[in-house]
Design a protein around this motif. Structure first.
Motif, PDB file in Angstrom:
ATOM      1  N   PHE A   1       0.804  -1.227   0.000  1.00  0.00           N
ATOM      2  CA  PHE A   1       0.000   0.000   0.000  1.00  0.00           C
ATOM      3  C   PHE A   1       0.837   1.276   0.000  1.00  0.00           C
ATOM      4  O   PHE A   1       0.388   2.319  -0.454  1.00  0.00           O
ATOM      5  N   GLN A   2       2.051   1.191   0.524  1.00  0.00           N
ATOM      6  CA  GLN A   2       2.885   2.387   0.664  1.00  0.00           C
ATOM      7  C   GLN A   2       4.297   2.039   0.208  1.00  0.00           C
ATOM      8  O   GLN A   2       4.890   1.086   0.709  1.00  0.00           O
ATOM      9  N   VAL A   3       4.819   2.796  -0.734  1.00  0.00           N
ATOM     10  CA  VAL A   3       6.096   2.410  -1.346  1.00  0.00           C
ATOM     11  C   VAL A   3       7.181   3.444  -1.082  1.00  0.00           C
ATOM     12  O   VAL A   3       6.942   4.507  -0.542  1.00  0.00           O
ATOM     13  N   GLU A   4       8.387   3.094  -1.494  1.00  0.00           N
ATOM     14  CA  GLU A   4       9.515   4.012  -1.483  1.00  0.00           C
ATOM     15  C   GLU A   4      10.454   3.601  -2.606  1.00  0.00           C
ATOM     16  O   GLU A   4      10.322   2.509  -3.174  1.00  0.00           O
ATOM     17  N   ALA A   5      11.390   4.454  -2.933  1.00  0.00           N
ATOM     18  CA  ALA A   5      12.344   4.143  -4.004  1.00  0.00           C
ATOM     19  C   ALA A   5      13.069   2.834  -3.708  1.00  0.00           C
ATOM     20  O   ALA A   5      13.448   2.560  -2.575  1.00  0.00           O
ATOM     21  N   GLY A   6      13.240   2.025  -4.740  1.00  0.00           N
ATOM     22  CA  GLY A   6      13.946   0.770  -4.594  1.00  0.00           C
ATOM     23  C   GLY A   6      13.077  -0.412  -4.235  1.00  0.00           C
ATOM     24  O   GLY A   6      13.562  -1.529  -4.094  1.00  0.00           O
ATOM     25  N   GLN A   7      11.756  -0.195  -4.108  1.00  0.00           N
ATOM     26  CA  GLN A   7      10.857  -1.255  -3.660  1.00  0.00           C
ATOM     27  C   GLN A   7       9.833  -1.641  -4.722  1.00  0.00           C
ATOM     28  O   GLN A   7       8.824  -2.273  -4.406  1.00  0.00           O
ATOM     29  N   SER A   8      10.089  -1.290  -5.979  1.00  0.00           N
ATOM     30  CA  SER A   8       9.056  -1.418  -7.014  1.00  0.00           C
ATOM     31  C   SER A   8       8.491  -2.821  -7.168  1.00  0.00           C
ATOM     32  O   SER A   8       7.274  -3.035  -7.054  1.00  0.00           O
ATOM     33  N   VAL A   9       9.343  -3.799  -7.442  1.00  0.00           N
ATOM     34  CA  VAL A   9       8.859  -5.145  -7.732  1.00  0.00           C
ATOM     35  C   VAL A   9       8.373  -5.833  -6.466  1.00  0.00           C
ATOM     36  O   VAL A   9       7.368  -6.557  -6.478  1.00  0.00           O
ATOM     37  N   TYR A  10       9.056  -5.595  -5.360  1.00  0.00           N
ATOM     38  CA  TYR A  10       8.603  -6.139  -4.076  1.00  0.00           C
ATOM     39  C   TYR A  10       7.202  -5.623  -3.763  1.00  0.00           C
ATOM     40  O   TYR A  10       6.297  -6.400  -3.415  1.00  0.00           O
ATOM     41  N   ALA A  11       7.004  -4.312  -3.887  1.00  0.00           N
ATOM     42  CA  ALA A  11       5.693  -3.726  -3.596  1.00  0.00           C
ATOM     43  C   ALA A  11       4.631  -4.257  -4.555  1.00  0.00           C
ATOM     44  O   ALA A  11       3.512  -4.577  -4.141  1.00  0.00           O
ATOM     45  N   ALA A  12       4.985  -4.372  -5.828  1.00  0.00           N
ATOM     46  CA  ALA A  12       4.033  -4.880  -6.812  1.00  0.00           C
ATOM     47  C   ALA A  12       3.641  -6.319  -6.502  1.00  0.00           C
ATOM     48  O   ALA A  12       2.470  -6.712  -6.620  1.00  0.00           O
ATOM     49  N   SER A  13       4.615  -7.126  -6.087  1.00  0.00           N
ATOM     50  CA  SER A  13       4.319  -8.530  -5.778  1.00  0.00           C
ATOM     51  C   SER A  13       3.420  -8.647  -4.561  1.00  0.00           C
ATOM     52  O   SER A  13       2.512  -9.497  -4.528  1.00  0.00           O
ATOM     53  N   LYS A  14       3.629  -7.801  -3.564  1.00  0.00           N
ATOM     54  CA  LYS A  14       2.807  -7.864  -2.367  1.00  0.00           C
ATOM     55  C   LYS A  14       1.387  -7.344  -2.630  1.00  0.00           C
ATOM     56  O   LYS A  14       0.410  -7.877  -2.089  1.00  0.00           O
ATOM     57  N   ALA A  15       1.276  -6.315  -3.459  1.00  0.00           N
ATOM     58  CA  ALA A  15      -0.059  -5.839  -3.847  1.00  0.00           C
ATOM     59  C   ALA A  15      -0.778  -6.929  -4.642  1.00  0.00           C
ATOM     60  O   ALA A  15      -1.976  -7.169  -4.462  1.00  0.00           O
ATOM     61  N   GLY A  16      -0.040  -7.591  -5.530  1.00  0.00           N
ATOM     62  CA  GLY A  16      -0.622  -8.685  -6.295  1.00  0.00           C
ATOM     63  C   GLY A  16      -1.056  -9.833  -5.406  1.00  0.00           C
ATOM     64  O   GLY A  16      -2.107 -10.452  -5.631  1.00  0.00           O
ATOM     65  N   LEU A  17      -0.263 -10.126  -4.372  1.00  0.00           N
ATOM     66  CA  LEU A  17      -0.627 -11.193  -3.446  1.00  0.00           C
ATOM     67  C   LEU A  17      -1.930 -10.876  -2.726  1.00  0.00           C
ATOM     68  O   LEU A  17      -2.798 -11.752  -2.562  1.00  0.00           O
ATOM     69  N   VAL A  18      -2.073  -9.638  -2.280  1.00  0.00           N
ATOM     70  CA  VAL A  18      -3.316  -9.247  -1.615  1.00  0.00           C
ATOM     71  C   VAL A  18      -4.507  -9.505  -2.521  1.00  0.00           C
ATOM     72  O   VAL A  18      -5.530 -10.085  -2.114  1.00  0.00           O
TER      73      VAL A  18
END
Length: 266
Positions: A154-171
């Motif tokens: 839900f909340q991102v920062e620089a360097g976290q693009s694919v990790y954040a996308a994968s976790k949003a996708g998991l939800v």
């Protein structure tokens, strides 16, 4: 309703995939302490065995016994191995998946292999596990699947693009599973931790300034221990959450509530 037994898991069989360390290990210990029979599955065979040893020694609640804890070596990226393992586990009342990876790079620096690694462990593996476990739960009319997402869904920062996308996708994968299997009694939920001290966060913890900045960004002003996430997992597996599905339980020390921002003097 026997409220005294609401969180008890006696007679329940739960598999924890990714249980060799960190949140997975502490989840196994919590589930076993509440009486569950637990299968610890991980690619790290030695770590899984150590988790089983620790969990077997948990003190039960007065008058209750802990279930057996066993270890299973499993590569979650091997579809055939996953299906074979699930078949060998027998009837499951719960599945907890804590596997994951992160490659901290800016988007311009990401390689296809970096992308595949993060998506493979954080999202692709869940698909095979859900496909292997959910039908059997549906046949029995009950079951709880818990996946470890992240506040980064839900909340991102620089360097976290694919990790954040994968976790949003998991939800969204778990929410869709909740819709598809809900009529047959199977529940799917996500736990979204904040910053937790585990092997996955070694890179951050090694930098004192980075470590302190993350600690101060939450409402509680500190990092979590892996054991502080285990309670949420046990809750979602137990009968205390029988009407909870398609949900995300944030366990982030208030990070997303305060938006991780500096609070100026007023």
């Amino acid at each position: 309703m026997a409220y005294a037994d609401l969180f008890r898991l006696d007679g329940r069989r739960v598999a924890v995939v990714g249980g060799a360390s960190g949140i997975g290990r502490e989840s196994v210990r919590a589930l076993a302490a509440h009486g569950a029979e637990v299968v610890v599955a991980d690619r790290d065979a030695q770590g899984a065995q150590e988790t089983a040893r620790l969990a077997a020694g948990e003190r039960p609640a007065p008058g209750a016994g802990t279930g057996a804890v066993s270890a299973c070596t499993l590569d979650v990226l091997d579809d055939a191995a996953v299906r074979e393992a699930v078949a060998g586990w027998g009837e499951l009342d719960g599945l907890v998946v804590t596997v994951g990876a992160n490659v901290r790079k800016r988007i311009a620096d990401y390689t296809p292999s970096d992308f595949d690694r993060v998506i493979g462990l954080n999202l692709r593996a869940y698909l095979t596990l859900v496909q292997s476990v959910a039908p059997g739960m549906a046949e029995r009319g009950r079951g709880s699947v818990v996946g470890l997402a992240s506040m980064r869904a839900f909340q991102v920062e620089a360097g976290q693009s694919v990790y954040a996308a994968s976790k949003a996708g998991l939800v969204q994968l778990l929410r869709t599973a909740a819709a598809e299997w809900g009529p047959r009694g199977v529940r799917f939920n996500a736990v979204a931790p904040g910053v937790v001290r585990t092997p996955l966060t070694d890179q951050i913890a090694a930098d004192p300034q980075w470590y302190d900045a993350y600690a101060q960004a939450s409402a509680l002003g500190r990092w979590a221990g892996a054991e502080e996430i285990a309670g949420a997992v046990a809750y979602l597996v137990s009968d205390a959450s029988t009407y909870v599905t398609g949900s995300v339980l944030s366990v982030d020390g208030g990070w997303t509530a305060v938006d991780g921002r500096f609070e100026p003097s007023l």
